[in-house]
Structure formats: C-alpha cells, structure tokens
Design a protein around this motif. Structure first.
Motif, PDB file in Angstrom:
ATOM      1  N   ASN A 159      49.805  44.123  53.233  1.00 46.61           N
ATOM      2  CA  ASN A 159      49.844  42.846  52.529  1.00 46.61           C
ATOM      3  C   ASN A 159      48.552  42.051  52.646  1.00 46.61           C
ATOM      4  OD1 ASN A 159      51.348  40.233  51.539  1.00 46.61           O
ATOM      5  ND2 ASN A 159      50.514  39.697  53.538  1.00 46.61           N
ATOM      6  N   ALA A 160      47.726  42.320  53.661  1.00 47.08           N
ATOM      7  CA  ALA A 160      46.567  41.476  53.947  1.00 47.08           C
ATOM      8  C   ALA A 160      45.580  41.444  52.786  1.00 47.08           C
ATOM      9  CB  ALA A 160      45.860  41.972  55.204  1.00 47.08           C
ATOM     10  N   GLY A 161      44.959  40.292  52.590  1.00 52.07           N
ATOM     11  CA  GLY A 161      43.942  40.195  51.547  1.00 52.07           C
ATOM     12  C   GLY A 161      43.417  38.783  51.395  1.00 52.07           C
ATOM     13  N   PHE A 162      42.338  38.663  50.641  1.00 54.79           N
ATOM     14  CA  PHE A 162      41.792  37.363  50.278  1.00 54.79           C
ATOM     15  C   PHE A 162      41.079  37.505  48.943  1.00 54.79           C
ATOM     16  CE2 PHE A 162      38.675  39.243  53.310  1.00 54.79           C
ATOM     17  CZ  PHE A 162      37.585  39.410  52.448  1.00 54.79           C
ATOM     18  N   VAL A 163      40.625  36.407  48.383  1.00 58.34           N
ATOM     19  CA  VAL A 163      39.955  36.444  47.084  1.00 58.34           C
ATOM     20  C   VAL A 163      38.575  35.804  47.176  1.00 58.34           C
ATOM     21  CG1 VAL A 163      42.044  36.507  45.670  1.00 58.34           C
ATOM     22  CG2 VAL A 163      41.118  34.295  46.388  1.00 58.34           C
ATOM     23  N   ARG A 164      37.687  36.294  46.328  1.00 62.21           N
ATOM     24  CA  ARG A 164      36.389  35.665  46.089  1.00 62.21           C
ATOM     25  C   ARG A 164      36.160  35.731  44.588  1.00 62.21           C
ATOM     26  NH1 ARG A 164      32.275  37.727  50.911  1.00 62.21           N
ATOM     27  NH2 ARG A 164      33.636  37.160  52.678  1.00 62.21           N
ATOM     28  N   ASP A 165      36.695  34.755  43.904  1.00 60.29           N
ATOM     29  CA  ASP A 165      36.734  34.790  42.441  1.00 60.29           C
ATOM     30  C   ASP A 165      35.417  34.332  41.825  1.00 60.29           C
ATOM     31  OD1 ASP A 165      39.333  35.563  42.768  1.00 60.29           O
ATOM     32  OD2 ASP A 165      40.222  33.653  42.167  1.00 60.29           O
ATOM     33  N   ARG A 166      34.953  35.107  40.857  1.00 55.12           N
ATOM     34  CA  ARG A 166      33.768  34.777  40.062  1.00 55.12           C
ATOM     35  C   ARG A 166      33.928  35.433  38.698  1.00 55.12           C
ATOM     36  NH1 ARG A 166      33.052  32.741  44.383  1.00 55.12           N
ATOM     37  NH2 ARG A 166      31.163  32.596  45.682  1.00 55.12           N
ATOM     38  N   MET A 167      33.325  34.844  37.682  1.00 55.47           N
ATOM     39  CA  MET A 167      33.207  35.555  36.417  1.00 55.47           C
ATOM     40  C   MET A 167      32.307  36.766  36.641  1.00 55.47           C
ATOM     41  SD  MET A 167      35.176  33.879  34.445  1.00 55.47           S
ATOM     42  CE  MET A 167      34.801  34.314  32.745  1.00 55.47           C
ATOM     43  N   LEU A 168      32.515  37.805  35.868  1.00 56.64           N
ATOM     44  CA  LEU A 168      31.883  39.092  36.129  1.00 56.64           C
ATOM     45  C   LEU A 168      30.364  38.999  36.271  1.00 56.64           C
ATOM     46  CD1 LEU A 168      32.402  42.128  36.437  1.00 56.64           C
ATOM     47  CD2 LEU A 168      32.207  42.337  33.954  1.00 56.64           C
ATOM     48  N   VAL A 169      29.704  38.261  35.391  1.00 50.38           N
ATOM     49  CA  VAL A 169      28.240  38.201  35.448  1.00 50.38           C
ATOM     50  C   VAL A 169      27.740  37.402  36.648  1.00 50.38           C
ATOM     51  CG1 VAL A 169      27.940  38.530  32.964  1.00 50.38           C
ATOM     52  CG2 VAL A 169      28.171  36.210  33.881  1.00 50.38           C
ATOM     53  N   ASN A 170      28.610  36.636  37.283  1.00 50.91           N
ATOM     54  CA  ASN A 170      28.233  35.859  38.463  1.00 50.91           C
ATOM     55  C   ASN A 170      28.728  36.488  39.761  1.00 50.91           C
ATOM     56  OD1 ASN A 170      27.048  33.787  36.894  1.00 50.91           O
ATOM     57  ND2 ASN A 170      29.056  32.866  36.554  1.00 50.91           N
ATOM     58  N   LEU A 171      29.377  37.629  39.673  1.00 45.64           N
ATOM     59  CA  LEU A 171      29.988  38.255  40.834  1.00 45.64           C
ATOM     60  C   LEU A 171      28.938  38.973  41.666  1.00 45.64           C
ATOM     61  CD1 LEU A 171      32.728  38.826  42.210  1.00 45.64           C
ATOM     62  CD2 LEU A 171      32.900  40.876  40.783  1.00 45.64           C
ATOM     63  N   ASP A 172      28.761  38.537  42.897  1.00 45.81           N
ATOM     64  CA  ASP A 172      27.788  39.170  43.788  1.00 45.81           C
ATOM     65  C   ASP A 172      28.326  40.496  44.319  1.00 45.81           C
ATOM     66  OD1 ASP A 172      26.073  37.033  43.522  1.00 45.81           O
ATOM     67  OD2 ASP A 172      26.828  36.002  45.305  1.00 45.81           O
ATOM     68  N   GLU A 173      27.392  41.376  44.658  1.00 45.23           N
ATOM     69  CA  GLU A 173      27.782  42.655  45.237  1.00 45.23           C
ATOM     70  C   GLU A 173      28.552  42.467  46.545  1.00 45.23           C
ATOM     71  OE1 GLU A 173      25.731  46.914  46.602  1.00 45.23           O
ATOM     72  OE2 GLU A 173      24.517  45.328  45.690  1.00 45.23           O
ATOM     73  N   ASP A 174      28.161  41.479  47.338  1.00 44.54           N
ATOM     74  CA  ASP A 174      28.859  41.229  48.599  1.00 44.54           C
ATOM     75  C   ASP A 174      30.305  40.808  48.354  1.00 44.54           C
ATOM     76  OD1 ASP A 174      26.627  41.881  50.034  1.00 44.54           O
ATOM     77  OD2 ASP A 174      26.030  39.804  50.453  1.00 44.54           O
ATOM     78  N   ASP A 175      30.520  39.997  47.315  1.00 40.45           N
ATOM     79  CA  ASP A 175      31.880  39.566  46.993  1.00 40.45           C
ATOM     80  C   ASP A 175      32.716  40.742  46.490  1.00 40.45           C
ATOM     81  OD1 ASP A 175      31.369  36.935  47.700  1.00 40.45           O
ATOM     82  OD2 ASP A 175      30.669  36.407  45.698  1.00 40.45           O
ATOM     83  N   TRP A 176      32.099  41.621  45.745  1.00 41.16           N
ATOM     84  CA  TRP A 176      32.794  42.841  45.296  1.00 41.16           C
ATOM     85  C   TRP A 176      33.185  43.687  46.505  1.00 41.16           C
ATOM     86  CZ3 TRP A 176      34.505  45.006  40.733  1.00 41.16           C
ATOM     87  CH2 TRP A 176      34.842  46.364  40.783  1.00 41.16           C
ATOM     88  N   ASP A 177      32.222  43.948  47.381  1.00 38.46           N
ATOM     89  CA  ASP A 177      32.459  44.826  48.529  1.00 38.46           C
ATOM     90  C   ASP A 177      33.501  44.241  49.480  1.00 38.46           C
ATOM     91  OD1 ASP A 177      30.636  46.642  47.561  1.00 38.46           O
ATOM     92  OD2 ASP A 177      29.005  46.001  48.873  1.00 38.46           O
ATOM     93  N   ALA A 178      33.442  42.930  49.703  1.00 37.99           N
ATOM     94  CA  ALA A 178      34.362  42.304  50.649  1.00 37.99           C
ATOM     95  C   ALA A 178      35.803  42.391  50.169  1.00 37.99           C
ATOM     96  CB  ALA A 178      33.968  40.845  50.876  1.00 37.99           C
ATOM     97  N   VAL A 179      36.023  42.136  48.886  1.00 38.64           N
ATOM     98  CA  VAL A 179      37.383  42.178  48.339  1.00 38.64           C
ATOM     99  C   VAL A 179      37.895  43.610  48.271  1.00 38.64           C
ATOM    100  CG1 VAL A 179      38.743  41.735  46.258  1.00 38.64           C
ATOM    101  CG2 VAL A 179      37.207  39.980  47.152  1.00 38.64           C
ATOM    102  N   MET A 180      37.032  44.541  47.874  1.00 38.67           N
ATOM    103  CA  MET A 180      37.427  45.956  47.888  1.00 38.67           C
ATOM    104  C   MET A 180      37.775  46.404  49.305  1.00 38.67           C
ATOM    105  SD  MET A 180      37.562  47.625  45.079  1.00 38.67           S
ATOM    106  CE  MET A 180      37.204  47.297  43.353  1.00 38.67           C
ATOM    107  N   ARG A 181      37.001  45.935  50.250  1.00 35.98           N
ATOM    108  CA  ARG A 181      37.207  46.344  51.644  1.00 35.98           C
ATOM    109  C   ARG A 181      38.572  45.908  52.149  1.00 35.98           C
ATOM    110  NH1 ARG A 181      36.771  44.133  56.694  1.00 35.98           N
ATOM    111  NH2 ARG A 181      35.986  45.511  58.341  1.00 35.98           N
ATOM    112  N   VAL A 182      38.881  44.628  52.005  1.00 39.12           N
ATOM    113  CA  VAL A 182      40.121  44.135  52.610  1.00 39.12           C
ATOM    114  C   VAL A 182      41.350  44.618  51.855  1.00 39.12           C
ATOM    115  CG1 VAL A 182      40.213  41.921  51.365  1.00 39.12           C
ATOM    116  CG2 VAL A 182      41.245  42.129  53.643  1.00 39.12           C
ATOM    117  N   HIS A 183      41.274  44.680  50.522  1.00 38.83           N
ATOM    118  CA  HIS A 183      42.460  45.066  49.756  1.00 38.83           C
ATOM    119  C   HIS A 183      42.624  46.586  49.686  1.00 38.83           C
ATOM    120  CE1 HIS A 183      43.849  41.152  48.299  1.00 38.83           C
ATOM    121  NE2 HIS A 183      42.573  40.813  48.211  1.00 38.83           N
TER     122      HIS A 183
END
Length: 325
Positions: free
Chosen positions: A106-130
């Motif tokens: 169940n664990a998770g969190f969000v880092r919401d951004r529109m696609l063109v503003n989405l940082d690689e770190d935010d992508w990796d962090a959300v993929m990692r936890v979920h």
C-alpha cells in the motif's frame, strides 16, 4: 479502532503485513485486519506526502491502537523499496508471530507535475516507492511461500496490491504515478500466474478514498460531509474488500483488479481484443489508416483520462487522399 480484535473473525490466526500502514488507507487496512483477528506487522517510514523525512510515530500509533483494542501488532520501519527493508517484513512476521499469510502492498507518495515539467528525480522517486516498493515485498514473501510449499506446507497466502484509477485510465499531471500504478496491474497479473502453484493468490485494488495524496488535489470531492451523512470517501470503506481478499475465504479469486469506492465494488475488465481486421497480407499505410478508422467506429470509447476532456469520436479526415487498392 471501534471494535476489539476477534479471535473468531474472518482472519483469525492469520499474520498480515501492511505497508504504508501509518496513515490513510494503510492504517484503515491494518485496523480492519486486526478487528477480524489477524496479527499485524505495521510498516511505515513516517515520510511526508512527497516522500521526505522519516518518523516512527505513525506506525507506532497504529500498532498501539491495535494492542489497546486487544489485538497483536508489531512495528516495522523498513524501506520497502530496498531488499533489506522488504526482507525485514517477512523476518519480522516470522520472528514475532511464527508465520506470514498476507501482504498488503500500500505504501506510496506523489510528486505531481505536468509531463514537460516532470523532473527525472520525481519520476524515479515515484517509480521507486510504488512499483519497486510492490515488487520487493512481493518477491521476498513469495520466496518464503515457495519454500513452504516445497517443504510440503503449502500456504493459503494472499497478496493485495494497490493500483489506482490513474493507472487504469491515466491522470493529467500524474504521468509518473499513473505509469507506476499501471505497472502494478501488470505485476499483479504476472505474479498471480506464477505463484498460484505455491498456494499464493494475488489481486489488486484501485481505491478512491481520502488520503494525504488526494485530500488536497481533489479537496471538494474528498471532503467529509457534515450532519452524520455517509462519508463516502473515508478510507475505511475500502478495507472490507481488502480484508476479504486477504483471508482464506477468498479461495479461487486471483489475478483480478477491483475498484473500491464508498459502498461500491467493481470488477475491472482489462485489455482484450476488440474489433479486428485481417487482410491476410501486408497493409499499405493509407490502407491501414482507412481500416483503423472503420474499426474505431465499432470499438468502445475509452474512459476519459482523469482531469482531461473526454475524447471525441473519430471522424473522417477532410481530405482522405486517393483510394488505395
């Protein structure tokens, strides 16, 4: 927790791990399992809504609440997106209670951004936890259950993964979260197919409820009503389905995805072949396009991406070009 733990409940004698159990849906699941007689490993890092910080407080509060109500619970503060943290879930269950029957990822969190503003770190962090944070606990629990089955002690094991409507339909501003949640559905299907021989059933839910991830983004929808009206978005509404899926009573139900919201449970039906054309030979590009338009007229219109305008039905091009034979 409104009722004491039941020695004769639906999950009496079972040991359940719930990740992200310090708040929101995870907390509701942990309390609901305990109320049905389960002994619970309460996992939570105590991180903030974007995954920042660590605190043992939330998990400890939930475990204390279970114990105060007459149940049994232990705290696990492992990072479920690491091999060490994920394996500690199994180790704590075995050390504290002598067995492991159910894992609720169940664990998770969000880092919401529109696609063109989405940082690689935010992508990796959300993929990692979920996504990784589902894979690793599932992997380590499955290894234990496989060993049990090979030793002649085939378990009655259950895994409940947590996807989302964002993973099923997409959600504007949540490309990382939606992609991870879609991956969880595919992981669920593969795990159900691979692990059934070892006595393991794997299902997923796509819940809609008031949590730290939704109460601000969808503030109006998630707000609790006044005047004693039914609180449709309370996370406790999702937990009964999760408890049943995590119990022995769910025998034969595996590889399924369920939406759960308020008092509604829906069996989701995934990708399957729709309208098809077979030429029996290679298509020319324009020919393929003409046939695609014809097939789309027969196909069901997909559900709208959350936050987007529903797609218009396909239309004929203004200038289709010369006919191709």
């Amino acid at each position: 927790m409104t009722s004491t733990a039941s020695a004769s409940g639906l999950c009496a004698g079972r040991v359940v791990v719930v990740t992200g159990a310090g708040r929101g849906l995870g907390r509701a699941h942990a309390l609901a399992f305990a109320a049905e007689g389960a002994r619970v490993v309460v996992n939570d890092l105590g991180a903030g809504p974007a995954g920042d910080g660590v605190s043992p407080g939330p998990a400890r509060q939930v475990a204390d609440e279970i114990v105060a109500a007459g149940g049994e619970a232990v705290v696990n503060g492992g990072d479920i997106a690491t091999a060490e943290g994920a394996s500690s879930l199994v180790a704590d269950a075995l050390e504290s209670f002598g067995r492991l029957d159910t894992v609720v990822n169940n664990a998770g969190f969000v880092r919401d951004r529109m696609l063109v503003n989405l940082d690689e770190d935010d992508w990796d962090a959300v993929m990692r936890v979920h996504l990784k944070g589902h894979f690793l606990p599932l992997k380590h629990a499955a290894a234990h259950w496989r060993a049990e089955a090979r030793a002649g002690r085939t378990p009655v094991a259950r895994v409940i993964n947590t996807s989302s409507g964002a993973g099923l339909l997409g959600s504007v501003g949540q490309a990382n979260y939606a992609a991870a949640k879609a991956g969880i559905v595919a992981l669920t299907l593969v795990a159900a197919a691979e692990l059934g021989r070892y006595g393991v059933q794997v299902n997923a839910i796509a819940p809609a409820a008031r949590t730290r991830m939704t109460e601000q983004t969808f503030a109006e929808t998630m707000a609790a009503p006044g005047g004693g009206a039914f609180d449709a978005m309370a996370p406790e509404n999702v937990s009964p389905l999760v408890v049943w899926l995590g119990s022995a009573a769910s025998e034969g139900v595996t590889g399924r995805v369920f939406e759960a919201e308020a008092g509604r449970i829906t069996v989701m039906e995934g990708w399957r072949p729709g309208p098809t054309a077979d030429r029996g030979a290679r298509w020319a590009p324009a020919q393929a396009g003409e046939e695609v338009r014809a097939l789309l007229k027969e196909a069901e219109t997909p559900g709208a991406v959350y936050g987007a305008t529903p797609p218009a039905p396909p239309t004929e091009p203004a200038n289709p070009g010369p006919a191709v034979t």
